[in-house]
Design a protein around this motif. Structure first.
Motif, PDB file in Angstrom:
ATOM      1  N   ARG A   1       0.812  -1.212   0.000  1.00  9.79           N
ATOM      2  CA  ARG A   1       0.000   0.000   0.000  1.00  9.79           C
ATOM      3  C   ARG A   1       0.846   1.263   0.000  1.00  9.79           C
ATOM      4  O   ARG A   1       0.294   2.346   0.009  1.00  9.79           O
ATOM      5  CB  ARG A   1      -0.919   0.006   1.206  1.00  9.79           C
ATOM      6  CG  ARG A   1      -2.040  -1.001   1.105  1.00  9.79           C
ATOM      7  CD  ARG A   1      -3.019  -0.735   2.202  1.00  9.79           C
ATOM      8  NE  ARG A   1      -4.147  -1.633   2.103  1.00  9.79           N
ATOM      9  CZ  ARG A   1      -5.231  -1.512   2.807  1.00  9.79           C
ATOM     10  NH1 ARG A   1      -5.355  -0.534   3.676  1.00  9.79           N
ATOM     11  NH2 ARG A   1      -6.216  -2.345   2.678  1.00  9.79           N
TER      12      ARG A   1
ATOM     13  N   ILE B   1       3.568   3.538  -2.050  1.00  4.32           N
ATOM     14  CA  ILE B   1       4.137   3.757  -3.387  1.00  4.32           C
ATOM     15  C   ILE B   1       5.061   4.958  -3.304  1.00  4.32           C
ATOM     16  O   ILE B   1       4.691   5.997  -2.744  1.00  4.32           O
ATOM     17  CB  ILE B   1       3.022   4.046  -4.414  1.00  4.32           C
ATOM     18  CG1 ILE B   1       2.043   2.883  -4.495  1.00  4.32           C
ATOM     19  CG2 ILE B   1       3.612   4.336  -5.776  1.00  4.32           C
ATOM     20  CD1 ILE B   1       0.818   3.193  -5.328  1.00  4.32           C
TER      21      ILE B   1
ATOM     22  N   ILE C   1      -4.026   5.248 -10.261  1.00  4.49           N
ATOM     23  CA  ILE C   1      -2.791   4.663 -10.770  1.00  4.49           C
ATOM     24  C   ILE C   1      -2.822   4.558 -12.292  1.00  4.49           C
ATOM     25  O   ILE C   1      -1.870   4.878 -12.958  1.00  4.49           O
ATOM     26  CB  ILE C   1      -2.545   3.261 -10.155  1.00  4.49           C
ATOM     27  CG1 ILE C   1      -2.549   3.335  -8.630  1.00  4.49           C
ATOM     28  CG2 ILE C   1      -1.256   2.665 -10.675  1.00  4.49           C
ATOM     29  CD1 ILE C   1      -1.454   4.166  -8.016  1.00  4.49           C
ATOM     30  N   ARG C   2      -3.886   4.088 -12.851  1.00  6.23           N
ATOM     31  CA  ARG C   2      -4.028   3.979 -14.306  1.00  6.23           C
ATOM     32  C   ARG C   2      -5.191   4.869 -14.743  1.00  6.23           C
ATOM     33  O   ARG C   2      -6.081   5.139 -13.952  1.00  6.23           O
ATOM     34  CB  ARG C   2      -4.299   2.524 -14.693  1.00  6.23           C
ATOM     35  CG  ARG C   2      -3.096   1.625 -14.492  1.00  6.23           C
ATOM     36  CD  ARG C   2      -3.459   0.160 -14.699  1.00  6.23           C
ATOM     37  NE  ARG C   2      -4.218  -0.382 -13.590  1.00  6.23           N
ATOM     38  CZ  ARG C   2      -3.709  -0.708 -12.408  1.00  6.23           C
ATOM     39  NH1 ARG C   2      -2.442  -0.517 -12.169  1.00  6.23           N
ATOM     40  NH2 ARG C   2      -4.465  -1.212 -11.464  1.00  6.23           N
TER      41      ARG C   2
ATOM     42  N   GLY D   1      -8.200   3.284 -13.862  1.00  3.75           N
ATOM     43  CA  GLY D   1      -8.260   2.812 -12.478  1.00  3.75           C
ATOM     44  C   GLY D   1      -9.271   3.582 -11.653  1.00  3.75           C
ATOM     45  O   GLY D   1      -9.781   4.625 -12.054  1.00  3.75           O
TER      46      GLY D   1
ATOM     47  N   SER E   1      -6.115   8.211  -0.171  1.00  7.47           N
ATOM     48  CA  SER E   1      -4.692   8.060   0.144  1.00  7.47           C
ATOM     49  C   SER E   1      -4.177   9.217   0.973  1.00  7.47           C
ATOM     50  O   SER E   1      -4.809  10.263   1.052  1.00  7.47           O
ATOM     51  CB  SER E   1      -3.881   8.007  -1.153  1.00  7.47           C
ATOM     52  OG  SER E   1      -4.341   6.986  -1.989  1.00  7.47           O
TER      53      SER E   1
ATOM     54  N   GLU F   1      -4.515  -2.054  -4.009  1.00  2.00           N
ATOM     55  CA  GLU F   1      -4.501  -1.875  -5.469  1.00  2.00           C
ATOM     56  C   GLU F   1      -3.465  -2.838  -6.016  1.00  2.00           C
ATOM     57  O   GLU F   1      -2.341  -2.892  -5.528  1.00  2.00           O
ATOM     58  CB  GLU F   1      -4.151  -0.431  -5.844  1.00  2.00           C
ATOM     59  CG  GLU F   1      -4.088  -0.166  -7.320  1.00  2.00           C
ATOM     60  CD  GLU F   1      -5.432  -0.291  -8.030  1.00  2.00           C
ATOM     61  OE1 GLU F   1      -5.431  -0.335  -9.261  1.00  2.00           O
ATOM     62  OE2 GLU F   1      -6.488  -0.354  -7.370  1.00  2.00           O
TER      63      GLU F   1
ATOM     64  N   VAL G   1       0.434  -2.610  -9.551  1.00  2.00           N
ATOM     65  CA  VAL G   1       1.173  -1.346  -9.539  1.00  2.00           C
ATOM     66  C   VAL G   1       2.623  -1.645  -9.922  1.00  2.00           C
ATOM     67  O   VAL G   1       3.254  -2.518  -9.339  1.00  2.00           O
ATOM     68  CB  VAL G   1       1.125  -0.690  -8.144  1.00  2.00           C
ATOM     69  CG1 VAL G   1       1.950   0.572  -8.113  1.00  2.00           C
ATOM     70  CG2 VAL G   1      -0.314  -0.416  -7.748  1.00  2.00           C
ATOM     71  N   SER G   2       3.137  -0.933 -10.932  1.00  2.00           N
ATOM     72  CA  SER G   2       4.491  -1.192 -11.432  1.00  2.00           C
ATOM     73  C   SER G   2       5.269   0.099 -11.626  1.00  2.00           C
ATOM     74  O   SER G   2       4.681   1.138 -11.951  1.00  2.00           O
ATOM     75  CB  SER G   2       4.419  -1.907 -12.782  1.00  2.00           C
ATOM     76  OG  SER G   2       3.753  -3.134 -12.669  1.00  2.00           O
TER      77      SER G   2
ATOM     78  N   GLN H   1       4.631   3.579 -14.100  1.00  7.47           N
ATOM     79  CA  GLN H   1       3.250   4.019 -14.249  1.00  7.47           C
ATOM     80  C   GLN H   1       3.082   5.396 -13.613  1.00  7.47           C
ATOM     81  O   GLN H   1       3.803   5.749 -12.689  1.00  7.47           O
ATOM     82  CB  GLN H   1       2.285   3.046 -13.563  1.00  7.47           C
ATOM     83  CG  GLN H   1       2.166   1.706 -14.243  1.00  7.47           C
ATOM     84  CD  GLN H   1       1.248   0.771 -13.468  1.00  7.47           C
ATOM     85  OE1 GLN H   1       1.328   0.673 -12.252  1.00  7.47           O
ATOM     86  NE2 GLN H   1       0.380   0.083 -14.184  1.00  7.47           N
TER      87      GLN H   1
ATOM     88  N   CYS I   1       0.972   8.172 -11.376  1.00  8.61           N
ATOM     89  CA  CYS I   1       0.076   8.222 -10.221  1.00  8.61           C
ATOM     90  C   CYS I   1      -0.374   9.676 -10.102  1.00  8.61           C
ATOM     91  O   CYS I   1       0.454  10.570  -9.941  1.00  8.61           O
ATOM     92  CB  CYS I   1       0.828   7.776  -8.965  1.00  8.61           C
ATOM     93  SG  CYS I   1      -0.164   7.832  -7.465  1.00  8.61           S
TER      94      CYS I   1
ATOM     95  N   ILE J   1       5.740   6.334 -10.735  1.00 12.31           N
ATOM     96  CA  ILE J   1       5.994   5.304  -9.724  1.00 12.31           C
ATOM     97  C   ILE J   1       7.431   4.822  -9.869  1.00 12.31           C
ATOM     98  O   ILE J   1       7.866   4.427 -10.950  1.00 12.31           O
ATOM     99  CB  ILE J   1       4.993   4.155  -9.844  1.00 12.31           C
ATOM    100  CG1 ILE J   1       3.588   4.699  -9.564  1.00 12.31           C
ATOM    101  CG2 ILE J   1       5.358   3.023  -8.899  1.00 12.31           C
ATOM    102  CD1 ILE J   1       2.474   3.706  -9.782  1.00 12.31           C
TER     103      ILE J   1
END
Length: 80
Positions: free
Chosen positions: A1, A3, A25-26, A29, A34, A51, A54-55, A58, A60, A78
């Motif tokens: 959780r 990032i 995130i996407r 999404g 948060s 979520e 998450v990579s 990406q 945010c 990210i």
């Protein structure tokens, strides 16, 4: 959780990030409640909901809800 973000682009007064913030995130999404901690051009995002997928690399994006809908506060990439 948690990032970590790099290369931030903040579009608001930094104090707005201390209020209730949502992140996406996407582009497709969901908005996730948060907490965002900003320091220089980096941020630590603590997601209040799980979520998956998450990579690094990406985007945010930070949002805040107001009477007109959702306002974009900024975002970053990210890191890990």
């Amino acid at each position: 959780r948690i990032i970590n973000l790099d290369n931030l682009n903040i579009l608001c007064d930094g104090s707005e990030l201390n209020e209730k913030v949502y992140v996406k995130i996407r582009s497709t999404g969901k908005l996730i409640p948060s907490k965002v901690e900003v320091s220089d051009s980096k941020a630590k995002v603590n997601l209040m909901e799980d979520e998956f997928g998450v990579s690094p690399g990406q985007a945010c994006v930070f949002y805040q809800k107001n009477k007109n809908g959702y306002k974009v506060l900024g975002g970053g990439w990210i890191k890990n």
